[in-house]
Enzyme design. Sequence first.
Site, PDB file in Angstrom:
ATOM      1  N   LYS A  37       0.814  -1.202   0.000  1.00 18.91           N
ATOM      2  CA  LYS A  37       0.000   0.000   0.000  1.00 18.91           C
ATOM      3  C   LYS A  37       0.850   1.256   0.000  1.00 18.91           C
ATOM      4  CE  LYS A  37      -2.968  -2.406   3.164  1.00 18.91           C
ATOM      5  NZ  LYS A  37      -3.346  -2.475   4.588  1.00 18.91           N
ATOM      6  N   GLU A  93       7.589   2.483  -6.009  1.00 18.58           N
ATOM      7  CA  GLU A  93       7.628   1.956  -4.639  1.00 18.58           C
ATOM      8  C   GLU A  93       7.953   3.087  -3.672  1.00 18.58           C
ATOM      9  OE1 GLU A  93       6.783   0.148  -2.398  1.00 18.58           O
ATOM     10  OE2 GLU A  93       8.074  -1.584  -2.032  1.00 18.58           O
ATOM     11  N   ASP A  94       7.472   2.950  -2.445  1.00 20.10           N
ATOM     12  CA  ASP A  94       7.724   3.998  -1.450  1.00 20.10           C
ATOM     13  C   ASP A  94       9.180   4.014  -1.002  1.00 20.10           C
ATOM     14  OD1 ASP A  94       7.538   1.556  -0.087  1.00 20.10           O
ATOM     15  OD2 ASP A  94       6.054   2.241   1.370  1.00 20.10           O
ATOM     16  N   ASP A  97      14.678  -0.689   0.941  1.00 17.16           N
ATOM     17  CA  ASP A  97      15.338  -0.923   2.230  1.00 17.16           C
ATOM     18  C   ASP A  97      16.326  -2.077   2.060  1.00 17.16           C
ATOM     19  OD1 ASP A  97      15.511  -0.428   5.088  1.00 17.16           O
ATOM     20  OD2 ASP A  97      14.280  -2.191   5.407  1.00 17.16           O
ATOM     21  N   LYS A 125      17.260   3.550   1.424  1.00 17.66           N
ATOM     22  CA  LYS A 125      18.099   3.376   2.617  1.00 17.66           C
ATOM     23  C   LYS A 125      19.249   2.451   2.261  1.00 17.66           C
ATOM     24  CE  LYS A 125      14.656   3.151   6.353  1.00 17.66           C
ATOM     25  NZ  LYS A 125      13.962   2.138   7.206  1.00 17.66           N
ATOM     26  N   PHE A 146      13.601   4.119  11.100  1.00 18.38           N
ATOM     27  CA  PHE A 146      12.265   3.757  10.629  1.00 18.38           C
ATOM     28  C   PHE A 146      11.421   5.004  10.408  1.00 18.38           C
ATOM     29  CE2 PHE A 146       8.086   1.883  10.351  1.00 18.38           C
ATOM     30  CZ  PHE A 146       8.351   0.770   9.566  1.00 18.38           C
ATOM     31  N   ASP A 153       3.925   3.382   6.577  1.00 17.58           N
ATOM     32  CA  ASP A 153       3.204   3.111   7.818  1.00 17.58           C
ATOM     33  C   ASP A 153       4.074   2.436   8.867  1.00 17.58           C
ATOM     34  OD1 ASP A 153       3.360   0.478   6.503  1.00 17.58           O
ATOM     35  OD2 ASP A 153       2.032  -0.148   8.125  1.00 17.58           O
ATOM     36  N   ARG A 159       0.113   6.673   7.605  1.00 18.25           N
ATOM     37  CA  ARG A 159       0.274   6.807   6.147  1.00 18.25           C
ATOM     38  C   ARG A 159      -0.206   8.176   5.659  1.00 18.25           C
ATOM     39  NH1 ARG A 159       1.380   1.630   3.993  1.00 18.25           N
ATOM     40  NH2 ARG A 159       0.315  -0.104   4.992  1.00 18.25           N
TER      41      ARG A 159
HETATM   42  P1  IMP Z   1      12.687  -4.125   1.508  1.00 19.27           P
HETATM   43  O1  IMP Z   1      12.116  -5.383   0.931  1.00 19.27           O
HETATM   44  O2  IMP Z   1      13.418  -4.393   2.794  1.00 19.27           O
HETATM   45  O3  IMP Z   1      13.488  -3.292   0.551  1.00 19.27           O
HETATM   46  O4  IMP Z   1      11.501  -3.290   2.077  1.00 19.27           O
HETATM   47  C1  IMP Z   1      10.636  -2.584   1.349  1.00 19.27           C
HETATM   48  C2  IMP Z   1       9.358  -2.448   2.150  1.00 19.27           C
HETATM   49  O5  IMP Z   1       9.584  -2.442   3.570  1.00 19.27           O
HETATM   50  C3  IMP Z   1       8.729  -1.134   1.828  1.00 19.27           C
HETATM   51  O6  IMP Z   1       7.832  -1.258   0.774  1.00 19.27           O
HETATM   52  C4  IMP Z   1       8.044  -0.790   3.121  1.00 19.27           C
HETATM   53  O7  IMP Z   1       6.760  -1.347   3.135  1.00 19.27           O
HETATM   54  C5  IMP Z   1       8.834  -1.441   4.191  1.00 19.27           C
HETATM   55  N1  IMP Z   1       9.753  -0.494   4.851  1.00 19.27           N
HETATM   56  C6  IMP Z   1      11.100  -0.480   4.814  1.00 19.27           C
HETATM   57  N2  IMP Z   1      11.592   0.532   5.542  1.00 19.27           N
HETATM   58  C7  IMP Z   1      10.537   1.206   6.028  1.00 19.27           C
HETATM   59  C8  IMP Z   1      10.392   2.379   6.848  1.00 19.27           C
HETATM   60  O8  IMP Z   1      11.353   3.043   7.292  1.00 19.27           O
HETATM   61  N3  IMP Z   1       9.120   2.749   7.144  1.00 19.27           N
HETATM   62  C9  IMP Z   1       8.032   2.086   6.680  1.00 19.27           C
HETATM   63  N4  IMP Z   1       8.103   0.996   5.917  1.00 19.27           N
HETATM   64  C10 IMP Z   1       9.351   0.555   5.590  1.00 19.27           C
HETATM   65 MG    MG Z   2       5.542  -1.113   1.156  1.00 21.44          MG
END
Ligand code: IMP
Ligand code: MG
Length: 175
Positions: A37, A93-94, A97, A125, A146, A153, A159
């Site tokens: 979302k 994508e938001d 990470d 990040k 975070f 969220d 959000r």
């Molecule tokens: P990744 O798979 O670890 O790259 O994570 C991506 C997903 O983790 C994002 O789409 C977010 O939903 C969530 N996420 C990672 N870091 C944060 C954060 O600082 N705040 C909120 N959601 C996060």
């Molecule tokens: Mg996400």
Amino acid sequence: MAFRISEEEIRKRVQEIAEEINRDYEGKRPLLVGVLKGAFVFLADLVRYLRVPVKIDFLAVSSYGKHTESTGEVRLIKDLDHPIEGEDVIVVEDILDTGLTLSYIVRLLQDRKPASLKTVVLLDKPAKRKVPFKADYVGFEVPPVFLVGYGLDAYEMYRNLPYITELKAVEGEDG
Ligand code: IMP
Ligand code: MG
């Protein structure tokens, strides 16, 4: 002081990214794929600065895990409504990470033979990466804290904040 990105800074950067996409996709009709979302706010703002004709679809993924740490297992919750073969796809994508979510999505969509596939993330990040991943368009590089707001969220809350801030700065404020 908590890390924070203001509404104004976000607006300016989203416009800049939109301009890059306008240039790069001139004469094309890209399909924007929002990752639910978290990307819904970013995508909604981004598309209003795009002058290239766009189509929009969504998919949803979830990673099992606790509130603020991804376990690495990614699961497709909602697939796209339409095939993407031959389309110029831009995944929106938001936040990038660990890189696990976007690597999974790119692998999934690449198998469907799009004409091209790029990724745009509002936040990156780099310090948290577990698998190598570079997005094609990045809004802001952020520290490994975070973050919430502007679609992001913590346990489905925050959000709606129009800015981005550290969870610790808002937690407890509204019960
Ligand atoms: P990744 O798979 O670890 O790259 O994570 C991506 C997903 O983790 C994002 O789409 C977010 O939903 C969530 N996420 C990672 N870091 C944060 C954060 O600082 N705040 C909120 N959601 C996060
Ligand atoms: Mg996400």
